[in-house]
Design a protein around this motif. Structure first.
Motif, PDB file in Angstrom:
ATOM      1  N   PRO A  65      17.258  48.344  33.230  1.00 25.29           N
ATOM      2  CA  PRO A  65      16.390  49.414  32.741  1.00 25.29           C
ATOM      3  C   PRO A  65      17.150  50.643  32.250  1.00 25.29           C
ATOM      4  O   PRO A  65      16.711  51.329  31.341  1.00 25.29           O
ATOM      5  N   GLU A  66      18.291  50.942  32.862  1.00 23.57           N
ATOM      6  CA  GLU A  66      19.025  52.151  32.497  1.00 23.57           C
ATOM      7  C   GLU A  66      20.421  51.873  31.946  1.00 23.57           C
ATOM      8  O   GLU A  66      21.173  52.792  31.691  1.00 23.57           O
ATOM      9  N   MET A  67      20.774  50.600  31.794  1.00 28.39           N
ATOM     10  CA  MET A  67      22.156  50.284  31.454  1.00 28.39           C
ATOM     11  C   MET A  67      22.247  49.028  30.599  1.00 28.39           C
ATOM     12  O   MET A  67      21.532  48.062  30.840  1.00 28.39           O
ATOM     13  N   ALA A  68      23.097  49.062  29.583  1.00 27.39           N
ATOM     14  CA  ALA A  68      23.363  47.897  28.744  1.00 27.39           C
ATOM     15  C   ALA A  68      24.830  47.522  28.901  1.00 27.39           C
ATOM     16  O   ALA A  68      25.707  48.379  28.746  1.00 27.39           O
ATOM     17  N   CYS A  69      25.093  46.256  29.215  1.00 24.05           N
ATOM     18  CA  CYS A  69      26.457  45.815  29.508  1.00 24.05           C
ATOM     19  C   CYS A  69      26.889  44.667  28.599  1.00 24.05           C
ATOM     20  O   CYS A  69      26.082  43.792  28.276  1.00 24.05           O
ATOM     21  N   VAL A  70      28.148  44.676  28.222  1.00 23.31           N
ATOM     22  CA  VAL A  70      28.781  43.558  27.540  1.00 23.31           C
ATOM     23  C   VAL A  70      29.670  42.867  28.567  1.00 23.31           C
ATOM     24  O   VAL A  70      30.515  43.503  29.201  1.00 23.31           O
ATOM     25  N   VAL A  71      29.446  41.584  28.750  1.00 29.64           N
ATOM     26  CA  VAL A  71      30.165  40.833  29.780  1.00 29.64           C
ATOM     27  C   VAL A  71      31.621  40.649  29.368  1.00 29.64           C
ATOM     28  O   VAL A  71      31.911  40.224  28.255  1.00 29.64           O
ATOM     29  N   ALA A  72      32.533  40.980  30.272  1.00 24.01           N
ATOM     30  CA  ALA A  72      33.959  40.787  30.025  1.00 24.01           C
ATOM     31  C   ALA A  72      34.437  39.467  30.620  1.00 24.01           C
ATOM     32  O   ALA A  72      35.148  38.703  29.970  1.00 24.01           O
ATOM     33  N   SER A  73      34.026  39.190  31.855  1.00 21.82           N
ATOM     34  CA  SER A  73      34.417  37.927  32.475  1.00 21.82           C
ATOM     35  C   SER A  73      33.421  37.553  33.564  1.00 21.82           C
ATOM     36  O   SER A  73      32.821  38.420  34.196  1.00 21.82           O
ATOM     37  N   VAL A  74      33.254  36.249  33.729  1.00 22.26           N
ATOM     38  CA  VAL A  74      32.403  35.706  34.784  1.00 22.26           C
ATOM     39  C   VAL A  74      33.216  34.644  35.514  1.00 22.26           C
ATOM     40  O   VAL A  74      33.637  33.660  34.911  1.00 22.26           O
ATOM     41  N   LYS A  75      33.452  34.851  36.802  1.00 22.11           N
ATOM     42  CA  LYS A  75      34.216  33.898  37.599  1.00 22.11           C
ATOM     43  C   LYS A  75      33.321  33.312  38.681  1.00 22.11           C
ATOM     44  O   LYS A  75      32.655  34.042  39.408  1.00 22.11           O
ATOM     45  N   THR A  76      33.302  31.997  38.772  1.00 19.95           N
ATOM     46  CA  THR A  76      32.536  31.326  39.802  1.00 19.95           C
ATOM     47  C   THR A  76      33.309  31.420  41.106  1.00 19.95           C
ATOM     48  O   THR A  76      34.396  30.852  41.232  1.00 19.95           O
ATOM     49  N   VAL A  77      32.757  32.153  42.078  1.00 22.04           N
ATOM     50  CA  VAL A  77      33.464  32.374  43.340  1.00 22.04           C
ATOM     51  C   VAL A  77      32.935  31.495  44.462  1.00 22.04           C
ATOM     52  O   VAL A  77      33.606  31.306  45.473  1.00 22.04           O
ATOM     53  N   LEU A  78      31.721  30.979  44.316  1.00 17.01           N
ATOM     54  CA  LEU A  78      31.171  30.052  45.293  1.00 17.01           C
ATOM     55  C   LEU A  78      30.366  29.009  44.529  1.00 17.01           C
ATOM     56  O   LEU A  78      29.167  29.184  44.288  1.00 17.01           O
ATOM     57  N   PRO A  79      31.022  27.939  44.082  1.00 14.61           N
ATOM     58  CA  PRO A  79      30.341  26.949  43.242  1.00 14.61           C
ATOM     59  C   PRO A  79      29.106  26.389  43.950  1.00 14.61           C
ATOM     60  O   PRO A  79      29.111  26.228  45.166  1.00 14.61           O
ATOM     61  N   PRO A  80      28.041  26.076  43.189  1.00 11.30           N
ATOM     62  CA  PRO A  80      28.018  26.214  41.725  1.00 11.30           C
ATOM     63  C   PRO A  80      27.279  27.453  41.225  1.00 11.30           C
ATOM     64  O   PRO A  80      27.159  27.645  40.032  1.00 11.30           O
ATOM     65  N   HIS A  81      26.774  28.314  42.140  1.00 14.47           N
ATOM     66  CA  HIS A  81      25.808  29.317  41.704  1.00 14.47           C
ATOM     67  C   HIS A  81      26.225  30.773  41.854  1.00 14.47           C
ATOM     68  O   HIS A  81      25.538  31.653  41.333  1.00 14.47           O
ATOM     69  N   ARG A  82      27.260  31.087  42.580  1.00 12.61           N
ATOM     70  CA  ARG A  82      27.614  32.503  42.813  1.00 12.61           C
ATOM     71  C   ARG A  82      28.768  32.901  41.910  1.00 12.61           C
ATOM     72  O   ARG A  82      29.793  32.226  41.840  1.00 12.61           O
ATOM     73  N   HIS A  83      28.591  34.048  41.229  1.00  7.96           N
ATOM     74  CA  HIS A  83      29.558  34.477  40.220  1.00  7.96           C
ATOM     75  C   HIS A  83      29.921  35.951  40.399  1.00  7.96           C
ATOM     76  O   HIS A  83      29.078  36.769  40.770  1.00  7.96           O
ATOM     77  N   HIS A  84      31.169  36.234  40.123  1.00 11.89           N
ATOM     78  CA  HIS A  84      31.640  37.618  40.076  1.00 11.89           C
ATOM     79  C   HIS A  84      31.693  38.028  38.607  1.00 11.89           C
ATOM     80  O   HIS A  84      32.446  37.456  37.824  1.00 11.89           O
ATOM     81  N   VAL A  85      30.858  39.012  38.249  1.00 13.07           N
ATOM     82  CA  VAL A  85      30.735  39.445  36.853  1.00 13.07           C
ATOM     83  C   VAL A  85      31.421  40.789  36.675  1.00 13.07           C
ATOM     84  O   VAL A  85      31.187  41.722  37.448  1.00 13.07           O
ATOM     85  N   GLN A  86      32.271  40.886  35.668  1.00 11.70           N
ATOM     86  CA  GLN A  86      32.870  42.159  35.278  1.00 11.70           C
ATOM     87  C   GLN A  86      32.400  42.475  33.868  1.00 11.70           C
ATOM     88  O   GLN A  86      32.371  41.596  33.002  1.00 11.70           O
TER      89      GLN A  86
END
Length: 201
Positions: A65-86
């Motif tokens: 609602p208050e922020m627009a982001c461009v994804v730099a990297s997505v790393k799967t840290v707990l397969p298959p569903h949990r991701h660390h997004v930068q």
């Protein structure tokens, strides 16, 4: 010394068992997301001002609602569903780097900071309010001016970068922001997010 060795071994085993998979997009379907089907229905009818989240550009853009982001990297840290997004994000005129954990049990569902969201579709149901021109901005009430800024901000952040209408919305948003600042308003954090408030409060 022995404890350090054991900890290092455990970390090595964990890395082998769960290899990090990197990408540059979130594994979600493009479109709008809300907390539940009732909120989605309200959104489609145009009864919500703004949906909580939007995914666009094949998962490369992640917008709240208050922020627009461009994804730099997505790393799967707990397969298959949990991701660390930068990501690199813009909030009004402020650029920042954001890092968060995203759970995606399916391509149409995700959890963020303990909140669950479902896919609502790809069409925004909210009818757009009439747009102010520089000549009549000063005639608007404070509340109407803030509402216009919100609509223009939505168009500016959500529009395509190669669409002239996006540039027009961004330019008009700046005009409205200038008028709000002249009236003594500041855009800053308030309870529940950010909004235009009198600078003295």
């Amino acid at each position: 010394m022995q404890m350090i060795s054991i900890a290092g071994l455990a970390l090595s085993v964990l890395t082998i068992a769960h290899p990090v998979i990197a990408s540059d997009r979130v594994p979600l379907r493009d479109g709008f997301y809300a907390e539940n089907s009732e909120k989605c229905a309200e959104f489609r009818k145009g009864e919500l001002d703004l949906p909580p989240w939007q995914v666009a550009k094949g998962g490369r853009q992640f917008q709240g609602p208050e922020m627009a982001c461009v994804v730099a990297s997505v790393k799967t840290v707990l397969p298959p569903h949990r991701h660390h997004v930068q990501s690199t994000c813009r909030e009004y005129d402020t650029i920042s780097h954001q890092s968060f954990i995203l759970d995606t049990p399916t391509r149409e569902r995700f959890s963020l900071e303990g909140e669950d969201y479902i896919w609502c579709g790809t069409t925004h149901g909210q009818p757009k309010a009439s747009r102010p021109t520089p000549a009549n901005i000063r005639k608007l009430s404070d509340r109407a001016l803030i509402d216009q800024w919100g609509d223009l901000n939505d168009d500016c952040r959500g529009g395509s970068g190669d669409d002239p209408k996006t540039d027009q919305a961004c330019g008009r948003r700046s005009d409205v922001a200038d008028e709000l600042q002249q009236r003594g308003f500041c855009y800053r954090a308030v309870k529940g997010g950010q909004d235009w408030v009198h600078c003295g409060k």
